[in-house]
Design a protein around this motif. Structure first.
Motif, PDB file in Angstrom:
ATOM      1  N   ILE A 266      -6.297 -16.800 -12.911  1.00 54.46           N
ATOM      2  CA  ILE A 266      -6.623 -15.495 -13.493  1.00 54.46           C
ATOM      3  C   ILE A 266      -8.084 -15.124 -13.224  1.00 54.46           C
ATOM      4  O   ILE A 266      -8.405 -13.952 -13.002  1.00 54.46           O
ATOM      5  CB  ILE A 266      -6.321 -15.498 -15.010  1.00 54.46           C
ATOM      6  N   ILE A 267      -8.980 -16.097 -13.238  1.00 51.26           N
ATOM      7  CA  ILE A 267     -10.403 -15.775 -13.061  1.00 51.26           C
ATOM      8  C   ILE A 267     -10.822 -15.775 -11.586  1.00 51.26           C
ATOM      9  O   ILE A 267     -11.990 -15.520 -11.281  1.00 51.26           O
ATOM     10  CB  ILE A 267     -11.314 -16.730 -13.859  1.00 51.26           C
ATOM     11  N   THR A 268      -9.862 -16.055 -10.691  1.00 51.10           N
ATOM     12  CA  THR A 268     -10.158 -15.934  -9.262  1.00 51.10           C
ATOM     13  C   THR A 268      -9.362 -14.756  -8.709  1.00 51.10           C
ATOM     14  O   THR A 268      -8.962 -13.863  -9.451  1.00 51.10           O
ATOM     15  CB  THR A 268      -9.826 -17.238  -8.518  1.00 51.10           C
ATOM     16  N   PHE A 269      -9.132 -14.736  -7.398  1.00 52.86           N
ATOM     17  CA  PHE A 269      -8.362 -13.660  -6.776  1.00 52.86           C
ATOM     18  C   PHE A 269      -7.691 -14.209  -5.531  1.00 52.86           C
ATOM     19  O   PHE A 269      -8.285 -15.029  -4.821  1.00 52.86           O
ATOM     20  CB  PHE A 269      -9.281 -12.484  -6.410  1.00 52.86           C
ATOM     21  N   PRO A 270      -6.443 -13.792  -5.273  1.00 53.06           N
ATOM     22  CA  PRO A 270      -5.747 -14.307  -4.090  1.00 53.06           C
ATOM     23  C   PRO A 270      -6.501 -13.967  -2.797  1.00 53.06           C
ATOM     24  O   PRO A 270      -7.268 -13.010  -2.732  1.00 53.06           O
ATOM     25  CB  PRO A 270      -4.393 -13.581  -4.131  1.00 53.06           C
ATOM     26  N   THR A 271      -6.231 -14.744  -1.769  1.00 49.72           N
ATOM     27  CA  THR A 271      -6.846 -14.519  -0.463  1.00 49.72           C
ATOM     28  C   THR A 271      -5.999 -13.540   0.345  1.00 49.72           C
ATOM     29  O   THR A 271      -4.785 -13.722   0.486  1.00 49.72           O
ATOM     30  CB  THR A 271      -6.969 -15.836   0.317  1.00 49.72           C
ATOM     31  N   PHE A 272      -6.644 -12.499   0.839  1.00 51.08           N
ATOM     32  CA  PHE A 272      -5.967 -11.504   1.665  1.00 51.08           C
ATOM     33  C   PHE A 272      -6.752 -11.290   2.953  1.00 51.08           C
ATOM     34  O   PHE A 272      -7.985 -11.216   2.930  1.00 51.08           O
ATOM     35  CB  PHE A 272      -5.859 -10.160   0.937  1.00 51.08           C
ATOM     36  N   GLN A 273      -6.029 -11.158   4.046  1.00 51.39           N
ATOM     37  CA  GLN A 273      -6.649 -10.780   5.313  1.00 51.39           C
ATOM     38  C   GLN A 273      -6.407  -9.300   5.616  1.00 51.39           C
ATOM     39  O   GLN A 273      -7.092  -8.726   6.458  1.00 51.39           O
ATOM     40  CB  GLN A 273      -6.093 -11.647   6.456  1.00 51.39           C
ATOM     41  N   SER A 274      -5.435  -8.714   4.930  1.00 52.96           N
ATOM     42  CA  SER A 274      -5.150  -7.289   5.094  1.00 52.96           C
ATOM     43  C   SER A 274      -6.098  -6.470   4.219  1.00 52.96           C
ATOM     44  O   SER A 274      -6.877  -7.029   3.434  1.00 52.96           O
ATOM     45  CB  SER A 274      -3.702  -6.998   4.698  1.00 52.96           C
ATOM     46  N   TYR A 275      -6.023  -5.141   4.328  1.00 55.38           N
ATOM     47  CA  TYR A 275      -6.841  -4.277   3.489  1.00 55.38           C
ATOM     48  C   TYR A 275      -6.000  -3.109   2.986  1.00 55.38           C
ATOM     49  O   TYR A 275      -4.941  -2.799   3.550  1.00 55.38           O
ATOM     50  CB  TYR A 275      -8.068  -3.765   4.245  1.00 55.38           C
ATOM     51  N   TYR A 276      -6.468  -2.484   1.903  1.00 55.21           N
ATOM     52  CA  TYR A 276      -5.798  -1.311   1.352  1.00 55.21           C
ATOM     53  C   TYR A 276      -6.500  -0.070   1.896  1.00 55.21           C
ATOM     54  O   TYR A 276      -7.705   0.101   1.673  1.00 55.21           O
ATOM     55  CB  TYR A 276      -5.840  -1.331  -0.175  1.00 55.21           C
TER      56      TYR A 276
ATOM     57  N   PRO B  78       0.808  -1.222   0.000  1.00 55.10           N
ATOM     58  CA  PRO B  78       0.000   0.000   0.000  1.00 55.10           C
ATOM     59  C   PRO B  78       0.843   1.275   0.000  1.00 55.10           C
ATOM     60  O   PRO B  78       0.366   2.333  -0.423  1.00 55.10           O
ATOM     61  CB  PRO B  78      -0.824  -0.121   1.286  1.00 55.10           C
ATOM     62  N   ASP B  79       2.096   1.171   0.421  1.00 53.65           N
ATOM     63  CA  ASP B  79       2.975   2.338   0.428  1.00 53.65           C
ATOM     64  C   ASP B  79       3.304   2.831  -0.974  1.00 53.65           C
ATOM     65  O   ASP B  79       3.669   3.992  -1.158  1.00 53.65           O
ATOM     66  CB  ASP B  79       4.280   2.007   1.153  1.00 53.65           C
ATOM     67  N   LEU B  80       3.163   1.958  -1.983  1.00 55.69           N
ATOM     68  CA  LEU B  80       3.467   2.339  -3.363  1.00 55.69           C
ATOM     69  C   LEU B  80       2.280   2.971  -4.080  1.00 55.69           C
ATOM     70  O   LEU B  80       2.448   3.563  -5.145  1.00 55.69           O
ATOM     71  CB  LEU B  80       3.921   1.106  -4.163  1.00 55.69           C
TER      72      LEU B  80
ATOM     73  N   GLU C 262     -15.818  -3.907   0.178  1.00 52.13           N
ATOM     74  CA  GLU C 262     -15.744  -3.115   1.408  1.00 52.13           C
ATOM     75  C   GLU C 262     -14.747  -3.699   2.406  1.00 52.13           C
ATOM     76  O   GLU C 262     -14.090  -2.955   3.144  1.00 52.13           O
ATOM     77  CB  GLU C 262     -17.132  -3.032   2.040  1.00 52.13           C
ATOM     78  N   ARG C 263     -14.620  -5.022   2.430  1.00 51.91           N
ATOM     79  CA  ARG C 263     -13.683  -5.654   3.361  1.00 51.91           C
ATOM     80  C   ARG C 263     -12.234  -5.322   3.000  1.00 51.91           C
ATOM     81  O   ARG C 263     -11.423  -4.990   3.881  1.00 51.91           O
ATOM     82  CB  ARG C 263     -13.877  -7.178   3.363  1.00 51.91           C
ATOM     83  N   LEU C 264     -11.908  -5.415   1.721  1.00 53.40           N
ATOM     84  CA  LEU C 264     -10.525  -5.221   1.288  1.00 53.40           C
ATOM     85  C   LEU C 264     -10.191  -3.763   0.985  1.00 53.40           C
ATOM     86  O   LEU C 264      -9.021  -3.359   1.094  1.00 53.40           O
ATOM     87  CB  LEU C 264     -10.245  -6.071   0.041  1.00 53.40           C
ATOM     88  N   PHE C 265     -11.224  -2.990   0.610  1.00 56.71           N
ATOM     89  CA  PHE C 265     -11.003  -1.598   0.211  1.00 56.71           C
ATOM     90  C   PHE C 265     -12.042  -0.713   0.902  1.00 56.71           C
ATOM     91  O   PHE C 265     -13.021  -0.286   0.291  1.00 56.71           O
ATOM     92  CB  PHE C 265     -11.082  -1.472  -1.311  1.00 56.71           C
TER      93      PHE C 265
END
Length: 293
Positions: free
Chosen positions: A222-232, A131-133, A256-259
């Motif tokens: 490509i048609i899915t998305f990686p799993t993240f517990q963090s947010y931007y 997120p710093d970038l 809303e969860r990720l962004f």
């Protein structure tokens, strides 16, 4: 306005290094890119194309964005696309690392990251990882959810793989014959024309410049998305086409969860390729988003 085109080495490169006792580690590829110069010293706009696309997809809107915002605009060829190197690896983590490496090489410490479709998921991955970038994020007609139910990509790949053209024919003939072969599977003329931008001639033979094998192998990624517990935590815009099924109301909870600072804007009359269908509205939406607090 000064237009500067810089190209990375257009040859295959290894996508994996070595780490520890035989464990593979991703290494970035030297991506091809084009840079449009602007007079503003603020964070540049970085545009990432979708699957089967290239940096030339933004040839119409990139100069308009420079003129409207005054900022530099960087357009990039993803791995296995355009003039960038080929690799057997095609994941969002790998594509994010490629872009991070290029930003470092260009001494870009902060950017406005704008990605369409596959490029949107790459942009989201990068923003969640680093997120710093990313000063601001724009995802164009894609959400951080699986897109398998609405995509025709497997049929496109199958049709492109089965194409066969004779050697030594003129380019116009090659395009016509290729389109004829695609027509039975891909009925929409605009989609056929889009895919044909990848048809290139090499020593008298016409072939696809895309790495279809890698794309086909990694299509589930490509048609899915990686799993993240963090947010931007930064400002985010989800820019969707009113005629496209790729972003739905059911995606809102994951967005809303990720962004958490995300806004969703719909461009009337646009299908999946928002920047091509409604270029003026696309440029205005991006420009207005940059003015928001």
């Amino acid at each position: 306005m000064l237009r500067c085109l810089r190209r990375a080495r257009a040859h295959p490169a290894a996508a994996w290094g070595r780490r520890g006792a035989g464990r593979p580690a991703m290494t970035p590829l030297p991506l091809a890119y084009a840079l449009l110069d602007g007079h503003e010293p603020r964070a540049p706009l970085v545009l990432l194309h979708g699957l089967f696309g290239s940096k030339t997809n933004f040839r119409g809107v990139a100069p308009a964005l420079v003129q409207r915002t005054g900022r530099k605009v960087l357009t990039i060829d993803a791995r296995n696309h355009g003039e960038s190197p080929h690799s057997p690896i095609m994941t969002y983590e790998a594509m994010s690392l490629d872009v991070q490496h290029l930003l470092s090489q260009l001494h870009i410490s902060k950017c406005i990251l704008i990605g369409h479709s596959m490029g949107g998921k790459t942009a989201m991955t990068l923003a969640l990882q680093r997120p710093d970038l990313v000063e601001r994020l724009v995802s164009v007609d894609i959400s951080p959810t699986p897109t398998g139910p609405v995509t025709s990509f497997p049929a496109y790949i199958s049709a492109m793989k089965s194409m066969s053209l004779p050697r030594g024919i003129p380019r116009s003939t090659a395009r016509r014959l290729a389109e004829d072969q695609l027509r039975s599977v891909i009925q929409v003329p605009a989609v056929r024309q889009f895919l044909l931008t990848n048809l290139v001639e090499v020593e008298g033979y016409y072939m696809w410049r895309l790495n279809l094998e890698a794309i086909s192998h990694h299509l589930p990624d490509i048609i899915t998305f990686p799993t993240f517990q963090s947010y931007y935590p930064g400002p985010t815009l989800f820019l969707r086409g009113s005629k496209s099924p790729y972003v739905s109301d059911t995606d809102s909870s994951e967005i809303e969860r990720l962004f958490p600072k995300a806004k969703v804007q719909c461009i009337a009359g646009a299908d999946h390729w928002v920047h091509a269908d409604r270029p003026q509205e696309f440029v205005a939406a991006i420009s207005n988003f940059l003015l928001l607090p």
